[in-house]
Design an enzyme around this catalytic site. Sequence first.
Site, PDB file in Angstrom:
ATOM      1  N   GLY A  10       3.807   6.627   3.299  1.00  0.00           N
ATOM      2  CA  GLY A  10       4.434   7.538   2.063  1.00  0.00           C
ATOM      3  C   GLY A  10       3.488   7.961   1.220  1.00  0.00           C
ATOM      4  O   GLY A  10       2.578   8.532   1.807  1.00  0.00           O
ATOM      5  N   ALA A  11       3.612   8.094   0.070  1.00  0.00           N
ATOM      6  CA  ALA A  11       2.582   8.615  -0.862  1.00  0.00           C
ATOM      7  C   ALA A  11       1.229   8.168  -0.713  1.00  0.00           C
ATOM      8  O   ALA A  11       0.334   8.923  -0.582  1.00  0.00           O
ATOM      9  CB  ALA A  11       3.231   8.380  -2.383  1.00  0.00           C
ATOM     10  N   GLY A  13      -0.257   5.798   1.350  1.00  0.00           N
ATOM     11  CA  GLY A  13      -0.462   5.764   2.699  1.00  0.00           C
ATOM     12  C   GLY A  13      -1.151   7.218   3.007  1.00  0.00           C
ATOM     13  O   GLY A  13      -2.129   7.383   3.749  1.00  0.00           O
ATOM     14  N   LYS A 188      -3.300  -6.360 -12.465  1.00  0.00           N
ATOM     15  CA  LYS A 188      -2.390  -5.530 -12.132  1.00  0.00           C
ATOM     16  C   LYS A 188      -0.996  -5.707 -12.296  1.00  0.00           C
ATOM     17  O   LYS A 188      -0.023  -5.137 -12.526  1.00  0.00           O
ATOM     18  CB  LYS A 188      -2.784  -4.476 -10.826  1.00  0.00           C
ATOM     19  CG  LYS A 188      -2.211  -3.272 -10.406  1.00  0.00           C
ATOM     20  CD  LYS A 188      -2.472  -2.417  -9.475  1.00  0.00           C
ATOM     21  CE  LYS A 188      -1.793  -1.094  -9.746  1.00  0.00           C
ATOM     22  NZ  LYS A 188      -1.939  -0.350  -8.395  1.00  0.00           N
ATOM     23  N   ASN A 192       2.438  -4.447 -14.090  1.00  0.00           N
ATOM     24  CA  ASN A 192       3.476  -4.230 -13.415  1.00  0.00           C
ATOM     25  C   ASN A 192       4.741  -5.005 -13.773  1.00  0.00           C
ATOM     26  O   ASN A 192       5.792  -4.584 -13.769  1.00  0.00           O
ATOM     27  CB  ASN A 192       3.093  -4.075 -12.062  1.00  0.00           C
ATOM     28  CG  ASN A 192       2.351  -2.842 -11.635  1.00  0.00           C
ATOM     29  OD1 ASN A 192       2.450  -1.753 -12.205  1.00  0.00           O
ATOM     30  ND2 ASN A 192       1.635  -3.050 -10.606  1.00  0.00           N
ATOM     31  N   SER A 261       6.832   3.260 -11.587  1.00  0.00           N
ATOM     32  CA  SER A 261       7.284   3.557 -10.259  1.00  0.00           C
ATOM     33  C   SER A 261       8.690   2.805  -9.949  1.00  0.00           C
ATOM     34  O   SER A 261       9.539   3.323  -9.238  1.00  0.00           O
ATOM     35  CB  SER A 261       6.244   3.165  -9.167  1.00  0.00           C
ATOM     36  OG  SER A 261       5.957   1.683  -9.317  1.00  0.00           O
TER      37      SER A 261
HETATM   38  P1  NAD Z   1       6.453   5.499  -1.136  1.00  0.00           P
HETATM   39  O1  NAD Z   1       7.814   5.133  -1.453  1.00  0.00           O
HETATM   40  O2  NAD Z   1       5.957   6.921  -1.079  1.00  0.00           O
HETATM   41  O3  NAD Z   1       6.556   5.123   0.606  1.00  0.00           O
HETATM   42  C1  NAD Z   1       6.872   3.931   1.254  1.00  0.00           C
HETATM   43  C2  NAD Z   1       7.808   4.193   2.438  1.00  0.00           C
HETATM   44  O4  NAD Z   1       8.878   4.880   1.982  1.00  0.00           O
HETATM   45  C3  NAD Z   1       7.026   5.111   3.363  1.00  0.00           C
HETATM   46  O5  NAD Z   1       7.333   4.542   4.730  1.00  0.00           O
HETATM   47  C4  NAD Z   1       7.775   6.345   3.173  1.00  0.00           C
HETATM   48  O6  NAD Z   1       7.874   7.141   4.428  1.00  0.00           O
HETATM   49  C5  NAD Z   1       9.277   5.909   2.962  1.00  0.00           C
HETATM   50  N1  NAD Z   1       9.825   6.911   1.984  1.00  0.00           N
HETATM   51  C6  NAD Z   1       9.667   7.424   0.940  1.00  0.00           C
HETATM   52  N2  NAD Z   1      10.387   8.495   0.447  1.00  0.00           N
HETATM   53  C7  NAD Z   1      11.356   8.336   1.330  1.00  0.00           C
HETATM   54  C8  NAD Z   1      12.764   9.040   1.598  1.00  0.00           C
HETATM   55  N3  NAD Z   1      13.101  10.014   0.682  1.00  0.00           N
HETATM   56  N4  NAD Z   1      13.445   8.540   2.557  1.00  0.00           N
HETATM   57  C9  NAD Z   1      13.189   7.744   3.456  1.00  0.00           C
HETATM   58  N5  NAD Z   1      12.053   7.242   3.310  1.00  0.00           N
HETATM   59  C10 NAD Z   1      11.022   7.493   2.275  1.00  0.00           C
HETATM   60  O7  NAD Z   1       5.648   4.386  -1.516  1.00  0.00           O
HETATM   61  P2  NAD Z   1       4.278   4.290  -2.055  1.00  0.00           P
HETATM   62  O8  NAD Z   1       4.067   4.727  -3.331  1.00  0.00           O
HETATM   63  O9  NAD Z   1       3.262   4.939  -0.944  1.00  0.00           O
HETATM   64  O10 NAD Z   1       3.669   2.663  -2.162  1.00  0.00           O
HETATM   65  C11 NAD Z   1       3.294   2.076  -1.243  1.00  0.00           C
HETATM   66  C12 NAD Z   1       2.867   0.908  -1.613  1.00  0.00           C
HETATM   67  O11 NAD Z   1       1.491   1.361  -2.448  1.00  0.00           O
HETATM   68  C13 NAD Z   1       3.485  -0.170  -2.524  1.00  0.00           C
HETATM   69  O12 NAD Z   1       3.129  -1.169  -2.566  1.00  0.00           O
HETATM   70  C14 NAD Z   1       3.252   0.549  -3.980  1.00  0.00           C
HETATM   71  O13 NAD Z   1       3.359  -0.441  -4.936  1.00  0.00           O
HETATM   72  C15 NAD Z   1       1.636   0.689  -3.857  1.00  0.00           C
HETATM   73  N6  NAD Z   1       1.069   1.618  -4.608  1.00  0.00           N
HETATM   74  C16 NAD Z   1       1.633   2.858  -4.989  1.00  0.00           C
HETATM   75  C17 NAD Z   1       1.081   3.595  -6.006  1.00  0.00           C
HETATM   76  C18 NAD Z   1       1.282   5.074  -5.946  1.00  0.00           C
HETATM   77  O14 NAD Z   1       0.844   5.842  -6.993  1.00  0.00           O
HETATM   78  N7  NAD Z   1       2.466   5.770  -5.146  1.00  0.00           N
HETATM   79  C19 NAD Z   1      -0.321   3.333  -6.603  1.00  0.00           C
HETATM   80  C20 NAD Z   1      -0.580   1.994  -6.169  1.00  0.00           C
HETATM   81  C21 NAD Z   1       0.183   1.345  -5.442  1.00  0.00           C
END
Ligand code: NAD
Length: 309
Positions: A10-11, A13, A188, A192, A261
Amino acid sequence: MYKIAIAGAGAMGGRIGTYLKRNGEDVVLIDRWQEHIDAINQNGMEIHTETETYTVQIPAMQPEEVQEQFDLIVLLTKAMYSDDMLKALKSTRAIKEDTVILSMMNGLGHAENLSAYVPKEQIFLAVTMWTAGLRGPGKLLLEGAGGIDFQRSDGEADARTEKVAQVLNDAGLNANISDDVFFSIWSKAAVNSVLNPLCTILDKTIGEFGAYEASREMITPILKELVAVANARGTNVEYEPLLKKIEATYPKETQGLHHPSMHQDFMNKRLTEIDYLNGQIAKYGKELGIATPANELITHLIHQLEMKY
Ligand code: NAD
């Protein structure tokens, strides 16, 4: 060649995967969202920053489609979907005996959960200060800078630790081999566990929450329980510095104008990571005989909110 998979693209990754790929690494994205996978395979990952827009060509697939073995798997699903991801990857050839599983997920309890799938020597834990957003399938919004603190979860170091640091640093991800990653994880998680659920329950920005004159009285029981549990588990976090860290987010120049978030997850009708924050504090508390009523209540409140959808 050193082979890398981003499991949960997602974001965040997407940020880690495209930085590595841009630097010439052999990287694949593994995800469950088919529309996102299709967009990335057809058009590449489209990246918007403060100053530019560019595309990174990178392969994306479902976990069951994985055909190769990896040296490094960066785990970045939302925490409650990591079991599904690990189970699916275990059913392929993806994980070798020496594959590093590097969790960058937020929250607590990941080392124990991952030990159901791989020996502890393969589990590495990270805390990332990078942020990232998704604008839709195959579209990332990447602003600001950050860093990554990581360590093997059992505290040992080996040749793989240096290699992971080098690969991340060569890609500009500012990695640091920590000598106490659990301190960073609990610190952290403290921020959170307070701001995520309270701003979600109250439907407030971080600044709006902090503007309430008795906000500190609301924070204290949650934080004191967290400190007691962390200390009992051998991590030496303290109440005052954590309180300062939380209150430093209130000004609009820091994070005051933002919703955490969890609030965004809730507004998007998605499940939250509450069980890996306040829920995990309560779970540890039970195991240790430490009462955690504030964290239990917060966990139930968020689960009740999730039931709305
Ligand atoms: P994300 O929601 O962007 O993605 C997570 C999953 O959800 C992925 O598999 C993605 O494909 C799926 N997804 C996202 N939107 C979707 C939709 N509309 N429909 C179907 N599937 C969807 O999550 P993230 O922000 O990448 O978080 C991943 C981990 O990283 C979490 O543990 C989070 O707490 C941590 N994290 C995130 C951030 C940040 O700024 N994004 C910062 C630090 C830690």
